[in-house]
Design a protein around this motif. Structure first.
Motif, PDB file in Angstrom:
ATOM      1  N   GLU A   1      33.514  72.173  52.429  1.00  0.00           N
ATOM      2  CA  GLU A   1      33.475  72.410  50.986  1.00  0.00           C
ATOM      3  C   GLU A   1      32.048  72.340  50.474  1.00  0.00           C
TER       4      GLU A   1
ATOM      5  N   GLY B   1      29.714  73.054  46.423  1.00  0.00           N
ATOM      6  CA  GLY B   1      29.751  73.448  45.021  1.00  0.00           C
ATOM      7  C   GLY B   1      30.053  72.341  44.036  1.00  0.00           C
TER       8      GLY B   1
ATOM      9  N   ARG C   1      32.025  76.117  40.468  1.00  0.00           N
ATOM     10  CA  ARG C   1      32.760  76.923  41.429  1.00  0.00           C
ATOM     11  C   ARG C   1      32.683  76.251  42.788  1.00  0.00           C
TER      12      ARG C   1
ATOM     13  N   SER D   1      33.573  76.101  46.842  1.00  0.00           N
ATOM     14  CA  SER D   1      33.805  76.996  47.965  1.00  0.00           C
ATOM     15  C   SER D   1      34.260  76.177  49.164  1.00  0.00           C
ATOM     16  N   CYS D   2      35.054  76.800  50.006  1.00  0.00           N
ATOM     17  CA  CYS D   2      35.492  76.163  51.250  1.00  0.00           C
ATOM     18  C   CYS D   2      35.525  77.230  52.330  1.00  0.00           C
ATOM     19  N   ARG D   3      34.659  77.049  53.320  1.00  0.00           N
ATOM     20  CA  ARG D   3      34.639  77.981  54.438  1.00  0.00           C
ATOM     21  C   ARG D   3      35.328  77.322  55.619  1.00  0.00           C
TER      22      ARG D   3
ATOM     23  N   TRP E   1      43.630  73.582  47.149  1.00  0.00           N
ATOM     24  CA  TRP E   1      42.681  72.560  46.713  1.00  0.00           C
ATOM     25  C   TRP E   1      43.493  71.374  46.193  1.00  0.00           C
TER      26      TRP E   1
ATOM     27  N   ARG F   1      40.547  83.909  47.293  1.00  0.00           N
ATOM     28  CA  ARG F   1      40.152  83.837  48.690  1.00  0.00           C
ATOM     29  C   ARG F   1      39.495  85.133  49.115  1.00  0.00           C
TER      30      ARG F   1
ATOM     31  N   THR G   1      36.880  82.253  53.462  1.00  0.00           N
ATOM     32  CA  THR G   1      36.479  81.362  52.379  1.00  0.00           C
ATOM     33  C   THR G   1      37.515  81.365  51.251  1.00  0.00           C
TER      34      THR G   1
ATOM     35  N   TYR H   1      37.977  79.839  47.186  1.00  0.00           N
ATOM     36  CA  TYR H   1      37.183  79.397  46.043  1.00  0.00           C
ATOM     37  C   TYR H   1      38.077  78.731  44.994  1.00  0.00           C
TER      38      TYR H   1
ATOM     39  N   GLN I   1      37.393  78.330  40.970  1.00  0.00           N
ATOM     40  CA  GLN I   1      36.588  78.445  39.757  1.00  0.00           C
ATOM     41  C   GLN I   1      37.168  77.506  38.715  1.00  0.00           C
TER      42      GLN I   1
ATOM     43  N   CYS J   1      39.665  70.648  50.339  1.00  0.00           N
ATOM     44  CA  CYS J   1      40.213  71.924  50.771  1.00  0.00           C
ATOM     45  C   CYS J   1      41.274  71.658  51.845  1.00  0.00           C
TER      46      CYS J   1
END
Length: 121
Positions: free
Chosen positions: A6, A8, A19, A21-23, A36, A71, A77, A79, A81, A95
């Protein structure tokens, strides 16, 4: 080894936006439901939002109309927001990736390490 990373999180004033993010290092990322969660001190971890493998979305009542999950499958990834943030949104955000096999007989699930979101003036 599967990793969910994660990013951001941070400090933001009430009414502001972030925002997340999770990759994910997942094979067949698109087959996973991505969520999330968040956990505030002394509070049970709660589900914030989910986007399924077929792109359906669900939100906790407390964030509906303010948060949007999305996504990017080619980029592995997901997201979140977050708009109109309030102090009660302060928590560690996690995540989650989940895939159900064999009509629910098997579940594969992974978690990220979390990212801190603090909403304060």
């Amino acid at each position: 080894q599967v990793q969910l990373v994660e990013s951001g999180g941070g400090l933001v004033q009430p009414g502001g936006s972030l925002r997340l993010s999770c990759r994910a290092s997942l094979v067949l990322f698109s087959a996973y439901d991505m969520s999330w969660y968040r956990q505030a001190p002394g509070v049970q971890r709660e589900l914030v939002a989910t986007i399924t493998s077929d792109l359906s979305t669900n939100y906790a009542d407390s964030v509906k109309g303010r948060f949007t999950i999305s996504r990017d499958n080619p980029d592995n990834t997901v997201y979140l927001q977050m708009n109109i943030l309030q102090p009660e949104d302060t928590a560690v955000y996690y995540c989650n990736a989940k895939r159900v096999y064999d009509l629910g007989a098997r579940v594969r699930e992974y978690w990220g390490q979390g990212t801190q979101v603090t909403v304060s003036s």
